[in-house]
Design a protein around this motif. Sequence first.
Motif, short mmCIF file in Angstrom:
data_model
loop_
_atom_site.label_atom_id
_atom_site.label_comp_id
_atom_site.label_asym_id
_atom_site.label_seq_id
_atom_site.Cartn_x
_atom_site.Cartn_y
_atom_site.Cartn_z
N SER A 45 0.84 -1.19 0.00
CA SER A 45 0.00 0.00 0.00
C SER A 45 0.87 1.24 0.00
N ALA A 46 0.30 2.36 -0.39
CA ALA A 46 1.00 3.64 -0.37
C ALA A 46 -0.02 4.73 -0.07
N ARG A 47 0.36 5.64 0.78
CA ARG A 47 -0.49 6.78 1.09
C ARG A 47 -0.42 7.79 -0.05
N ARG A 77 0.79 11.28 -6.75
CA ARG A 77 -0.06 10.12 -7.07
C ARG A 77 -1.10 9.90 -5.98
N PRO A 78 -2.19 9.21 -6.32
CA PRO A 78 -3.21 8.89 -5.32
C PRO A 78 -2.76 7.73 -4.42
#
Length: 91
Positions: free
Chosen positions: A33-35, A40-41
Motif C-alpha cells: 500500500s501507499a499513502r 499520485r493517489p
Amino acid sequence: MKADDVRRALAFALETYPEKVEAVPLRELVAESARENPRRPAWVKIPLPDELVKSLRGGGDEGDLVLLVRVPREVTQRAGSRIILPGEERR
C-alpha cells in the motif's frame, strides 16, 4: 449499476443466500500500500484468484458483482451492543 441497485443486490444476497456471499476484511489481504502524495493517489495491492481478475478485466456485464464495502466503526460497535436504539431493528 447504480448505487441503489448495488445496495439492493447486496442486501438480498445477505438475507437470502448468506452462505454464498464471500467477505474478507481488506486489511487481511493487503500485500502493498501507499499513502497519497502530491504526485499520485493512495493505492493498495491485493492478491486475488485468477478467475476473479479475469472477470473484472473482461468488461462484460455478466460477471459476478464484486464490491469493496466499508462498514463504519460505529456501526460495527452497535452490532455487538445489546441495547437497541430508536430506529434500529434487530432480528
